[in-house]
Scaffold this active site. Structure first.
Site, mmCIF file in Angstrom:
data_model
loop_
_atom_site.group_PDB
_atom_site.id
_atom_site.type_symbol
_atom_site.label_atom_id
_atom_site.label_comp_id
_atom_site.label_asym_id
_atom_site.label_seq_id
_atom_site.Cartn_x
_atom_site.Cartn_y
_atom_site.Cartn_z
ATOM 1 N N HIS A 143 0.835 -1.200 0.000
ATOM 2 C CA HIS A 143 0.000 0.000 0.000
ATOM 3 C C HIS A 143 0.874 1.256 0.000
ATOM 4 O O HIS A 143 2.063 1.193 0.313
ATOM 5 C CB HIS A 143 -0.912 0.040 1.235
ATOM 6 C CG HIS A 143 -2.125 -0.839 1.104
ATOM 7 N ND1 HIS A 143 -2.085 -2.185 1.381
ATOM 8 C CD2 HIS A 143 -3.398 -0.561 0.711
ATOM 9 C CE1 HIS A 143 -3.283 -2.697 1.167
ATOM 10 N NE2 HIS A 143 -4.096 -1.751 0.758
ATOM 11 N N HIS A 144 0.245 2.379 -0.272
ATOM 12 C CA HIS A 144 0.893 3.700 -0.260
ATOM 13 C C HIS A 144 1.544 4.009 1.093
ATOM 14 O O HIS A 144 1.171 3.440 2.120
ATOM 15 C CB HIS A 144 -0.144 4.776 -0.596
ATOM 16 C CG HIS A 144 -1.373 4.712 0.275
ATOM 17 N ND1 HIS A 144 -1.424 5.290 1.513
ATOM 18 C CD2 HIS A 144 -2.571 4.101 0.085
ATOM 19 C CE1 HIS A 144 -2.607 5.063 2.056
ATOM 20 N NE2 HIS A 144 -3.328 4.328 1.203
ATOM 21 N N LYS A 154 -0.436 4.879 4.643
ATOM 22 C CA LYS A 154 -1.287 3.940 5.385
ATOM 23 C C LYS A 154 -0.743 3.723 6.799
ATOM 24 O O LYS A 154 0.453 3.514 6.980
ATOM 25 C CB LYS A 154 -1.383 2.608 4.625
ATOM 26 C CG LYS A 154 -2.376 1.640 5.242
ATOM 27 C CD LYS A 154 -2.765 0.541 4.271
ATOM 28 C CE LYS A 154 -3.707 -0.455 4.904
ATOM 29 N NZ LYS A 154 -4.987 0.133 5.332
HETATM 30 P P1 NAD Z 1 -7.051 9.505 4.988
HETATM 31 O O1 NAD Z 1 -6.106 9.660 6.123
HETATM 32 O O2 NAD Z 1 -6.730 10.135 3.674
HETATM 33 O O3 NAD Z 1 -8.503 10.044 5.420
HETATM 34 C C1 NAD Z 1 -9.085 9.824 6.682
HETATM 35 C C2 NAD Z 1 -9.944 11.040 7.006
HETATM 36 O O4 NAD Z 1 -10.700 10.769 8.184
HETATM 37 C C3 NAD Z 1 -9.093 12.297 7.256
HETATM 38 O O5 NAD Z 1 -9.608 13.382 6.507
HETATM 39 C C4 NAD Z 1 -9.259 12.507 8.765
HETATM 40 O O6 NAD Z 1 -9.166 13.868 9.135
HETATM 41 C C5 NAD Z 1 -10.671 11.942 8.943
HETATM 42 N N1 NAD Z 1 -11.023 11.713 10.353
HETATM 43 C C6 NAD Z 1 -10.230 11.232 11.343
HETATM 44 N N2 NAD Z 1 -10.922 11.278 12.498
HETATM 45 C C7 NAD Z 1 -12.158 11.769 12.222
HETATM 46 C C8 NAD Z 1 -13.315 12.076 13.011
HETATM 47 N N3 NAD Z 1 -13.311 11.875 14.332
HETATM 48 N N4 NAD Z 1 -14.418 12.555 12.395
HETATM 49 C C9 NAD Z 1 -14.422 12.766 11.071
HETATM 50 N N5 NAD Z 1 -13.346 12.549 10.278
HETATM 51 C C10 NAD Z 1 -12.240 12.051 10.859
HETATM 52 O O7 NAD Z 1 -7.268 7.935 4.827
HETATM 53 P P2 NAD Z 1 -7.941 7.151 3.602
HETATM 54 O O8 NAD Z 1 -6.876 6.624 2.703
HETATM 55 O O9 NAD Z 1 -9.067 7.950 3.041
HETATM 56 O O10 NAD Z 1 -8.504 5.881 4.395
HETATM 57 C C11 NAD Z 1 -9.429 6.013 5.450
HETATM 58 C C12 NAD Z 1 -9.735 4.634 6.025
HETATM 59 O O11 NAD Z 1 -10.398 3.841 5.020
HETATM 60 C C13 NAD Z 1 -8.502 3.825 6.444
HETATM 61 O O12 NAD Z 1 -8.828 3.075 7.603
HETATM 62 C C14 NAD Z 1 -8.256 2.918 5.244
HETATM 63 O O13 NAD Z 1 -7.546 1.747 5.573
HETATM 64 C C15 NAD Z 1 -9.674 2.616 4.834
HETATM 65 N N6 NAD Z 1 -9.882 2.163 3.447
HETATM 66 C C16 NAD Z 1 -10.798 1.190 3.276
HETATM 67 C C17 NAD Z 1 -11.109 0.749 2.006
HETATM 68 C C18 NAD Z 1 -12.190 -0.274 1.863
HETATM 69 O O14 NAD Z 1 -12.548 -0.655 0.729
HETATM 70 N N7 NAD Z 1 -12.771 -0.733 2.965
HETATM 71 C C19 NAD Z 1 -10.478 1.306 0.889
HETATM 72 C C20 NAD Z 1 -9.532 2.303 1.097
HETATM 73 C C21 NAD Z 1 -9.253 2.741 2.396
#
Ligand code: NAD
Length: 261
Positions: A150-151, A154
């Site tokens: 992954h990037h 993560k």
């Molecule tokens: P990211 O860090 O770019 O984004 C996460 C966002 O959540 C940020 O903007 C952060 O400020 C926000 N956040 C944190 N705490 C918060 C709160 N209390 N209230 C509201 N917002 C809040 O990360 P990302 O790459 O977008 O990934 C987010 C999550 O999704 C990770 O856990 C990642 O592993 C997961 N993910 C899941 C899938 C899937 O298909 N299930 C796919 C990609 C990523």
């Protein structure tokens, strides 16, 4: 139910959040009703598709049908109870929950319609089925190793998808992943134990997500690989899950339920 489904995106400033807002806004079956991120995030007050990104989840969810939540475990746990008490759909894409947080999430979400998936892509969900089948057919003399890349941003490892693949392999072999998994190796580890399910994680660049399940036998090796090429994939799956969950009884569902796999 009739009318577009009113969806709120949590983590709106994140990689997935931005993608989710685009997919929701473009989908004829739903409407972007709200967008939130954590207090103090740089995106608060900005706009996307005519919606202002706010930091008050309770206000944003008033009148909404569901929440698309790709944030962080603590945030998702805090959102779960609200969605449950208002009977809203909660789509959980967040990964990295500890076993204790998983239990807390299930308790908090009682009464809601939750779809939780470590990966919302169709291809990965098919890969889960193939992994379970291959593990059952090949037996413990084939060493199972799950590798993922992954990037560099993560924060959790192994990925939620890698863990789901491990669960699928363990289910295929009728063993408990908890007691048979090996998470990373370093130093004089001793020889590999028959029946172990190994995990390795690589981080770098902007790789969206790649997973390989290796079945290494004495004289042959089978590898099943999935490569995500565009985050839209996950966002489209999450929206599909929300629309599906809208018509379901309260419960805790997986993407395989949505896809009927
Ligand atoms: P990211 O860090 O770019 O984004 C996460 C966002 O959540 C940020 O903007 C952060 O400020 C926000 N956040 C944190 N705490 C918060 C709160 N209390 N209230 C509201 N917002 C809040 O990360 P990302 O790459 O977008 O990934 C987010 C999550 O999704 C990770 O856990 C990642 O592993 C997961 N993910 C899941 C899938 C899937 O298909 N299930 C796919 C990609 C990523």
């Amino acid at each position: 139910m009739s009318g577009p489904m009113k969806l709120v995106v949590a983590g709106a400033g994140g990689r997935m959040g931005r993608m989710l807002m685009n997919v929701v806004a473009a989908h004829p079956g739903c409407a972007l009703f709200g967008a939130v991120d954590r207090k103090g995030a740089a995106c608060i007050g900005g706009t996307a598709h005519g919606i202002t990104i706010a930091d008050d989840i309770c206000a944003a969810m008033k009148g909404a049908d569901g929440l698309l939540d790709f944030t962080a475990p603590e945030a998702t746990l805090a959102h779960a109870q609200g969605c449950a008490s208002f009977g809203q759909v909660h789509i959980v894409g967040t990964t990295g929950f500890t076993p204790a947080q998983e239990t807390q999430l299930r308790t908090a979400a009682e009464g809601a319609r939750v779809v939780k998936a470590g990966n919302f892509s169709v291809g990965v969900n098919v890969l889960l089925g193939l992994t379970k089948k291959a593990a059952a057919m090949l037996g413990p003399q084939y060493d199972i190793e799950i590798s993922e890349m992954h990037h560099k941003h993560k924060v959790d490892a192994p990925s939620g998808t890698a863990l789901m693949l491990g669960e699928a392999a363990a289910a295929g072999r009728s063993v408990d992943l908890e007691t048979s998994s090996v998470r990373g190796r370093d130093g004089i580890t001793g020889a590999r134990k028959t029946g172990d399910i190994g995990f390795s994680s690589v981080r770098g660049g902007e790789v969206i997500g790649e997973h390989t399940v290796i079945f290494a036998g004495g004289s042959e090796r089978l590898e099943l690989t999935h490569k995500a090429q565009d985050r839209t994939l996950f966002a489209a799956g999450a929206v599909q899950a929300a629309l599906w969950a809208r018509d379901q009884a309260p419960g805790f569902y997986a993407m395989t339920d949505v896809l009927g796999l």
